[in-house]
Each structure stands twice: as structure tokens, then as C-alpha cells.
Design a protein around this motif. Structure first.
Motif, PDB file in Angstrom:
ATOM      1  N   TYR A 114       0.106  -3.503  12.766  1.00 27.74           N
ATOM      2  CA  TYR A 114       1.255  -3.687  13.641  1.00 27.74           C
ATOM      3  C   TYR A 114       2.144  -2.445  13.642  1.00 27.74           C
ATOM      4  N   ARG A 144       7.715  -9.244   3.660  1.00 30.44           N
ATOM      5  CA  ARG A 144       6.399  -8.604   3.756  1.00 30.44           C
ATOM      6  C   ARG A 144       6.504  -7.158   3.318  1.00 30.44           C
ATOM      7  N   VAL A 149       3.182  -0.057  16.822  1.00 28.32           N
ATOM      8  CA  VAL A 149       4.552   0.302  17.208  1.00 28.32           C
ATOM      9  C   VAL A 149       4.688   1.817  17.283  1.00 28.32           C
ATOM     10  N   VAL A 183      10.192  -5.515   4.046  1.00 25.15           N
ATOM     11  CA  VAL A 183      10.970  -6.228   5.067  1.00 25.15           C
ATOM     12  C   VAL A 183      11.412  -7.557   4.498  1.00 25.15           C
ATOM     13  N   PHE A 211      14.755 -12.660  15.230  1.00 30.88           N
ATOM     14  CA  PHE A 211      14.346 -11.982  13.996  1.00 30.88           C
ATOM     15  C   PHE A 211      13.174 -11.046  14.270  1.00 30.88           C
ATOM     16  N   GLU A 212      12.225 -11.510  15.091  1.00 28.68           N
ATOM     17  CA  GLU A 212      11.047 -10.692  15.377  1.00 28.68           C
ATOM     18  C   GLU A 212      11.450  -9.392  16.069  1.00 28.68           C
ATOM     19  N   ASP A 213      12.382  -9.481  17.031  1.00 26.91           N
ATOM     20  CA  ASP A 213      12.827  -8.265  17.717  1.00 26.91           C
ATOM     21  C   ASP A 213      13.639  -7.371  16.792  1.00 26.91           C
ATOM     22  N   VAL A 251      13.690 -11.087   5.899  1.00 30.02           N
ATOM     23  CA  VAL A 251      14.485 -11.795   6.899  1.00 30.02           C
ATOM     24  C   VAL A 251      15.073 -13.022   6.210  1.00 30.02           C
ATOM     25  N   MET A 301      11.526  -1.249  12.797  1.00 28.32           N
ATOM     26  CA  MET A 301      10.289  -0.475  12.659  1.00 28.32           C
ATOM     27  C   MET A 301      10.329   0.784  13.510  1.00 28.32           C
ATOM     28  N   HIS A 339      11.291 -14.702   5.557  1.00 28.73           N
ATOM     29  CA  HIS A 339      10.095 -13.901   5.770  1.00 28.73           C
ATOM     30  C   HIS A 339      10.206 -12.656   4.910  1.00 28.73           C
ATOM     31  N   VAL A 345      13.161  -7.024  13.571  1.00 28.02           N
ATOM     32  CA  VAL A 345      12.188  -6.319  12.725  1.00 28.02           C
ATOM     33  C   VAL A 345      11.511  -5.214  13.530  1.00 28.02           C
ATOM     34  N   LYS A 346      11.184  -5.510  14.773  1.00 25.39           N
ATOM     35  CA  LYS A 346      10.566  -4.496  15.640  1.00 25.39           C
ATOM     36  C   LYS A 346      11.511  -3.300  15.819  1.00 25.39           C
ATOM     37  N   LEU A 347      12.794  -3.585  16.049  1.00 27.01           N
ATOM     38  CA  LEU A 347      13.780  -2.511  16.214  1.00 27.01           C
ATOM     39  C   LEU A 347      13.858  -1.653  14.955  1.00 27.01           C
TER      40      LEU A 347
END
Lengths: 252, 252
Positions: A220, A212, A224, A198, A171-173, A200, A179, A210, A175-177
Motif C-alpha cells: 500500500y 500497524r 501511495v 501507525v 481515519f482511512e483518509d 488510530v 503516508m 488500528h 492515514v493516507k494523508l
């Protein structure tokens, strides 16, 4: 304009939307484009909207009312038996509102007041599902061949999604993708803007895992955005160098 | 569709165009979209075209004829005193052809048969210059704030240009950057296709310094295309990781 992405990964669903609406470049506002309804432990249904704001707000209001008014209960997103039926109901509401507004505006209304919707969610006992609903009320569903949908300003942020998507993303990756994809879009189109929303949704959790709002100056997101320029430069230099002379060719 | 990019760097001009034309997805052909005229040691003028193929071919034919027919000599790209005048003349020809075809087709012709042109080149004693010419015949010139122009399917390939451009790029790196931009576009839009045409014009050389057609299966282009996926993945992983918990927040 707008940019929203909904994505299915093995672990569940990941959604991101911007919040800018504009009528010309000199009239911009912040409006939420991500909405959800849930029955804890039983279902969660999430919507993201792009297009005419009056249309999308009307759609959300009708769907919201149905969850409360007993008369329309069986068409409510909280009661429909499947995510497919949730897409059918949402599509119907969208089509009716678009058509009505067009009709009321006669010849001038043709082709206007349209909107698109990404619908995502899961109902207990079934898989997480993701749909893209058109202004005509019909829709398509994501599959492992096409595991994400974009609406609004889709092009700038698409290449990195195509290259970076993997169904096993954490999930973290994921969200990063998203972003990175949003950052590329923000850099190119003024009518897509921060803050971002966001969400999740982990498989079988039937609630936002999650949630936010990424505000302007979010540390953050800024890391990025600035890191990506640097990282792309390194990526670029890691590619083999181009040469004017190839194979047997030699400089004259 | 089409994708063409013209770029100014300190060392000179770098141009790339695809060669696909289509009328629907079931009728595609290869047509050159990059053309140049030069007087060795004195000037080089290059054009890239996007839009209606009948229009762009007519523009090229008129410009080509003028370089040969004595009567129009003073409007010829080989005779005009400045690159600005070359843009004026090209814009006039483009506007006249678009307008004429529209007029001849009456109401049905409105808004159709349009095209855009990137014009680049240098005349002895003056700087290399780059213009974007609109179907209306007017045009804008590149500056160090906006040192490249794109025509056709511009969005998919734009983020990498914005991030990767640097006026001090070597010609080899500039071509590599354009290849990455074209690769992202080719991956997303079927109506942009190989082969690609590349031209590099070194400042004060008044001739193509390097010219190549990148064919399907070109080993260098393939290495960029496959290497870029890998490089992007590394770039992505080099970014700081997203966390559901930020600052003082702690998992419940």
C-alpha cells in the motif's frame, strides 16, 4: 533524525512515526518511537519521541516504571486525572533528564541531549487531546486552528498536511494523508526511514482502534508513493497555464 | 529569510526569487535578490542571493563596479572567458567580504554574515550553466542528476520540485512549477514573501527571454495558489484508499 505527526480529527486521534535513528549517515538503526499505555475502557495515553535517543529512552523507561512501581503511582500516566496532568508529568520527566545529562557534561553539554514529545490520548469523560512537549518541559495543546503537531524533520511533509487536513477526514483518509506527508519526507531526508508505525484511536474507545507497522516494500505504501508522483503530475497540469504575455501585452 | 531557485531545462535556464528580507518578524523589507549582467549576443550572467543582506549587497556592488572600472576588467563577469571563471570570481568576492566582516567583528563575528549565491548563465559557444556558491567561496555545478539549486528556505518547496521536474519542461511549465514550489513555501514561512522575480533565459539568446515581477495580488499567482489546493485534493482522492484490513485479514 525523525519524523512524527499526531493529528486530531472529529473521529479521534491519528499518529504516525518513522523508526530511523542515526548518528551520522553511516550509523543507522531501527528504534520504535511510538509508545502507549492504556486501561481498557478508561484511558489511553500515547507518546511519540524525537531527539536524542538516550534521552527519549530514559523518559519512556521512567514513565513505564511509574506505571508499575506503587510508590510513584499517583504520577503514573495510568493514574493522572487528566491528559493535561499527563503532559505536565511527561514534561517534568523530560526536562529533568535533559537537564541532568547536560549538567553532568558541563560546558560541553550545553544545548545538547534535547528531545521533543508528542503526547496524545483520551481519559473517560473527557475529550481526546494532543500536546507537543518541549525539552524545557513546557508544552502546547492542539486546537482546531492547529489540529496537528509534527516533530523532527517537519518541513518537507508540511505543505501537504496544511493543504489536505480536514477535521472531518475519515481515519482511512487521515492515514493516507500522513503516508503522503511521510513519503515526501522520506524522499528528501535520508535520516527519516521505513518502517513506519501507525496508530488510530477512535474517540471513546480507550484502546488502539488500528495499529500497524508499515514495513519496507509495504504494497500500500508503495502504491501511495508511486501513485502520488502521477497524481501530482495530473494536479500540476490541471492548473491554468502560465503565459509570457498577460492582459494587454502582446509579443513584440 | 529568502527562497530562490535556479533550474536548468533543455530549453535553457529558469530562475525565481522572493524579495523579502527580515531582521526579526517585525522588521521586513522588500529587496531585489536577482541581478544580471549581459553583453547582447555574447553572454548573460545572472545571480540570486540568500543570507546576510549587507554581505550580498556588497558582493553585487563589487561585481557591478568591476564591469565598469577598467582596472579590474579581466575579473569582470562581462569579461571572464567561461561561466566556471564567473563562479570562481564570484566565490572569491563572496568569501573575501564574509571573512573581512567576520574578522572585523572578532569573536562575535564567528559564523555570521554568511551568504549563498546561485549563479546561472551562458557565454557564446558554450552550454548554459548553473552553480551554487557557498560562503566559503567554493561551489558546485548542476548536472542532469541534480538539475536545480535552491537557497534560503529550501525544504517546504522541495518535494514538488523533486516530483515535478522534467528536463523537457516548457518554460511556461517550469515557471508554473516554480510558482507552486514558492506558494508552498510562502504558506509555511512568513519570512519568504511576495513580490517574486522571474527570469527565463532561452539557450543561445544571451538575454532575458522573459522577465517579470509577480506582485501581491497577481491574478495568475493567485489562481495557481487557490487552484493548487483543489488540485491536491483531487490528486489525494485519486490515490488508492487505505484499509484497516489487508490481504487475508478480516474484521474481528
Amino acid at each position: 533524525m525523525t519524523y512524527c505527526v499526531g493529528m486530531v480529527v472529529d473521529r479521534g486521534l491519528v499518529l504516525m512515526s518513522d523508526t530511523r535513528t542515526n548518528s551520522g549517515v553511516d550509523n543507522i538503526s531501527v528504534f520504535r518511537k511510538m509508545f502507549h499505555w492504556s486501561v481498557p475502557g478508561e484511558r489511553i495515553v500515547t507518546l511519540m519521541t524525537a531527539g536524542n535517543l538516550a534521552t527519549t529512552q530514559a523518559v519512556i523507561s521512567v514513565l513505564e516504571e511509574r506505571t508499575k512501581a506503587p510508590r510513584d503511582r499517583n504520577h503514573s500516566l495510568l493514574e493522572v486525572p487528566t491528559m493535561f496532568q499527563a503532559a505536565v508529568e511527561t514534561g517534568k520527566v523530560l526536562r529533568e533528564i535533559v537537564r541532568e545529562t547536560q549538567f553532568e557534561n558541563g560546558e560541553e553539554g550545553r544545548g545538547r541531549f534535547t528531545a521533543s514529545i508528542i503526547l496524545a490520548g483520551q481519559i473517560k469523560g473527557m475529550e481526546p487531546r494532543l500536546f507537543l512537549i518541549y525539552p524545557e518541559g513546557n508544552f502546547i495543546e492542539a486546537s482546531w486552528d492547529t489540529p496537528f503537531f509534527q516533530i523532527g524533520e517537519t518541513k518537507y511533509g508540511r505543505p501537504i498536511l496544511i493543504r489536505g487536513y480536514d477535521r472531518q477526514l475519515s481515519f482511512e483518509d487521515a492515514v493516507k494523508l500522513l503516508m503522503v506527508s511521510f513519503d515526501s519526507t522520506l524522499k528528501a531526508n535520508l535520516s527519516v526511514g521505513l518502517p513506519l508505525d501507525v496508530m488510530v484511536i477512535e474517540r471513546d474507545s480507550f484502546a488502539p482502534t488500528h495499529e500497524r507497522r508499515i514495513e519496507t516494500n509495504d504494497p500500500y505504501f508503495e502504491s501511495v508513493s508511486s501513485g502520488w508522483s502521477e497524481a501530482l503530475r495530473s494536479a500540476f497540469h490541471s492548473l491554468p497555464d502560465y503565459s509570457f504575455y498577460q492582459g494587454d501585452e502582446r509579443p513584440a
